[in-house]
Scaffold this motif. Structure first.
Motif, PDB file in Angstrom:
ATOM      1  N   MET A 319       9.335 -12.602  -2.015  1.00  0.00           N
ATOM      2  CA  MET A 319       8.948 -12.339  -0.634  1.00  0.00           C
ATOM      3  C   MET A 319       7.790 -13.238  -0.211  1.00  0.00           C
ATOM      4  O   MET A 319       7.769 -13.769   0.903  1.00  0.00           O
ATOM      5  N   GLU A 320       6.830 -13.417  -1.103  1.00  0.00           N
ATOM      6  CA  GLU A 320       5.691 -14.282  -0.796  1.00  0.00           C
ATOM      7  C   GLU A 320       6.143 -15.709  -0.533  1.00  0.00           C
ATOM      8  O   GLU A 320       5.593 -16.398   0.331  1.00  0.00           O
ATOM      9  N   ALA A 321       7.164 -16.135  -1.251  1.00  0.00           N
ATOM     10  CA  ALA A 321       7.666 -17.497  -1.074  1.00  0.00           C
ATOM     11  C   ALA A 321       8.271 -17.719   0.311  1.00  0.00           C
ATOM     12  O   ALA A 321       8.358 -18.858   0.782  1.00  0.00           O
ATOM     13  N   THR A 322       8.689 -16.637   0.955  1.00  0.00           N
ATOM     14  CA  THR A 322       9.254 -16.745   2.309  1.00  0.00           C
ATOM     15  C   THR A 322       8.212 -16.394   3.378  1.00  0.00           C
ATOM     16  O   THR A 322       8.557 -16.227   4.548  1.00  0.00           O
ATOM     17  N   GLY A 323       6.946 -16.278   2.950  1.00  0.00           N
ATOM     18  CA  GLY A 323       5.883 -15.986   3.893  1.00  0.00           C
ATOM     19  C   GLY A 323       5.701 -14.517   4.205  1.00  0.00           C
ATOM     20  O   GLY A 323       4.980 -14.170   5.153  1.00  0.00           O
ATOM     21  N   ARG A 324       6.311 -13.649   3.422  1.00  0.00           N
ATOM     22  CA  ARG A 324       6.199 -12.208   3.642  1.00  0.00           C
ATOM     23  C   ARG A 324       5.296 -11.594   2.574  1.00  0.00           C
ATOM     24  O   ARG A 324       5.362 -11.985   1.412  1.00  0.00           O
ATOM     25  N   PRO A 325       4.457 -10.612   2.936  1.00  0.00           N
ATOM     26  CA  PRO A 325       3.493 -10.049   1.979  1.00  0.00           C
ATOM     27  C   PRO A 325       4.124  -9.048   1.022  1.00  0.00           C
ATOM     28  O   PRO A 325       3.846  -7.847   1.072  1.00  0.00           O
ATOM     29  N   GLY A 326       4.956  -9.546   0.126  1.00  0.00           N
ATOM     30  CA  GLY A 326       5.661  -8.667  -0.804  1.00  0.00           C
ATOM     31  C   GLY A 326       4.732  -7.880  -1.706  1.00  0.00           C
ATOM     32  O   GLY A 326       4.945  -6.694  -1.948  1.00  0.00           O
ATOM     33  N   ALA A 327       3.689  -8.530  -2.216  1.00  0.00           N
ATOM     34  CA  ALA A 327       2.767  -7.847  -3.126  1.00  0.00           C
ATOM     35  C   ALA A 327       2.068  -6.692  -2.415  1.00  0.00           C
ATOM     36  O   ALA A 327       1.889  -5.614  -2.995  1.00  0.00           O
ATOM     37  N   ALA A 328       1.676  -6.891  -1.159  1.00  0.00           N
ATOM     38  CA  ALA A 328       0.994  -5.829  -0.407  1.00  0.00           C
ATOM     39  C   ALA A 328       1.926  -4.653  -0.156  1.00  0.00           C
ATOM     40  O   ALA A 328       1.513  -3.494  -0.241  1.00  0.00           O
ATOM     41  N   VAL A 329       3.182  -4.939   0.149  1.00  0.00           N
ATOM     42  CA  VAL A 329       4.154  -3.866   0.400  1.00  0.00           C
ATOM     43  C   VAL A 329       4.427  -3.098  -0.891  1.00  0.00           C
ATOM     44  O   VAL A 329       4.470  -1.856  -0.892  1.00  0.00           O
ATOM     45  N   LEU A 330       4.600  -3.820  -2.001  1.00  0.00           N
ATOM     46  CA  LEU A 330       4.846  -3.154  -3.281  1.00  0.00           C
ATOM     47  C   LEU A 330       3.650  -2.297  -3.677  1.00  0.00           C
ATOM     48  O   LEU A 330       3.820  -1.143  -4.117  1.00  0.00           O
TER      49      LEU A 330
END
Length: 346
Positions: A319-330
């Motif tokens: 998700m981070e690679a696509t500019g989305r805050p995956g770590a924050a959501v997880l």
């Protein structure tokens, strides 16, 4: 007998006055969803919600169902554009629109539908990270969310008891996280929607999938699902009951309160129904001789957990690679689940 002028005027005035039986016409809200009116998504979910809203609004709101994708296949897009006012949205069927919602699909994060739903609501409600990042940009306001019970591995030809048994199987997986779960187990993920499952299993397009066993009868799959495996928490999927944000803003505050209250009661009702349904359905299938249940040994549980452990970090990185805050959501979902677990134990 002739009426006097006074009587005629009185009759005319009475005719012009508002008549108590002429109630104000209700505001009709179209509700789009993918399954039939006989499916639990309506009977225990959207339909349950509709009944509460109509009753508690005093007839000022009426929910008009459009089942089986009558208005189109992607309820999230339909609601956001105003084609329907409300939708029961299977977020994994719209991955381009709801990529971060696939966090609920990660394995090992929840044990029950009610626990997962309560945790996910912290992300979906106003002020939550998904409300800000996914729902508002799609012109949606969440009224309820439901996370299904942890999915089980189901197959129709091969019984699975070890990690090696999964290798090479073509398994139904809808969503980025479920794809990763299936790959981590050595199988091949295939995108298949609920209505397509029966034919796909019957024809051998897929060998099985990660699936909610409680939906077997509702999906008409009792003759094509032969085996299930317990002991591995394989993630889940979510439903979002969402309303068009512009329609939401146009509602009177008391009607907004009615809809939110109805949404939360529906969320609690549906999750309890789904948790019970899993147990009841499995017992019925076994008693009818339709289903063989396998359980992982403790050693196999450890092997499966080790295989699945990296998926959360990989999902966040992707998700981070696509500019989305995956770590924050997880982190937000894990934190919400921790709070739910703590609350349930006190």
């Amino acid at each position: 007998m002739r009426m006097t002028m006074t009587a005629l005027l009185g009759a005319a005035l009475i005719a012009l006055m508002p008549h108590p039986s002429r109630a104000e016409a209700p505001q009709v809200l179209k509700l789009s969803f993918g399954f039939s009116l006989a499916h639990w998504t309506w009977t225990e979910g959207a339909g349950y919600f509709a009944g509460l809203v109509e009753q508690r609004s005093g007839g000022r709101l009426k929910i008009e169902p459009y089942p089986a994708n009558q208005l189109g296949k992607e309820a999230g897009g339909l609601v956001g554009k105003g084609v329907a006012e409300i939708g029961l949205i299977a977020t994994s069927y719209e991955p381009a629109r709801f990529p971060l919602s696939s966090v609920v699909e990660l394995p090992g994060l929840h044990k029950t539908s009610c626990g997962g739903s309560a945790g996910f609501w912290h992300l979906a409600d106003e002020g939550g990270i998904l409300a800000d990042l996914e729902y508002r940009p799609n012109n949606l306001r969440a009224l309820a969310v439901n996370v299904l019970p942890p999915l089980q591995l189901v197959t129709n030809r091969r019984q699975v008891t070890t990690l090696e048994d999964v290798g090479g199987l073509k398994l139904r997986a809808n969503g980025a996280s479920m794809d990763a779960t299936v790959r981590a187990l050595g199988a091949v993920p295939v995108r298949v929607t609920g209505p397509e499952l029966y034919d796909s299993l019957l024809r051998g397009t897929i060998d099985g999938g990660v699936y909610p066993i409680g939906s077997t009868y509702a999906g008409g799959l009792e003759d094509v699902i032969k085996y299930t495996l317990q002991g591995a928490q394989l993630g889940s999927s979510s439903l979002l009951l969402g309303i068009n944000a512009d329609i939401w803003q146009s509602l009177a505050p008391d009607l907004q309160a009615v809809m939110l209250e109805a949404g939360q009661e529906t969320q609690a009702h549906l999750c309890a129904y789904l948790d019970a349904l899993d147990l009841q359905t499995e017992a019925k299938l076994v008693s009818e001789g339709r289903l063989t249940v396998s359980r992982l040994t403790p050693a196999e549980v450890d092997r499966w957990h080790a295989a699945l452990a990296p998926i959360g970090a990989e999902w966040a990185k992707g998700m981070e690679a696509t500019g989305r805050p995956g770590a924050a959501v997880l982190d937000a979902y894990r934190g919400a689940m921790d709070r739910v677990t703590t609350a349930q134990t006190h």
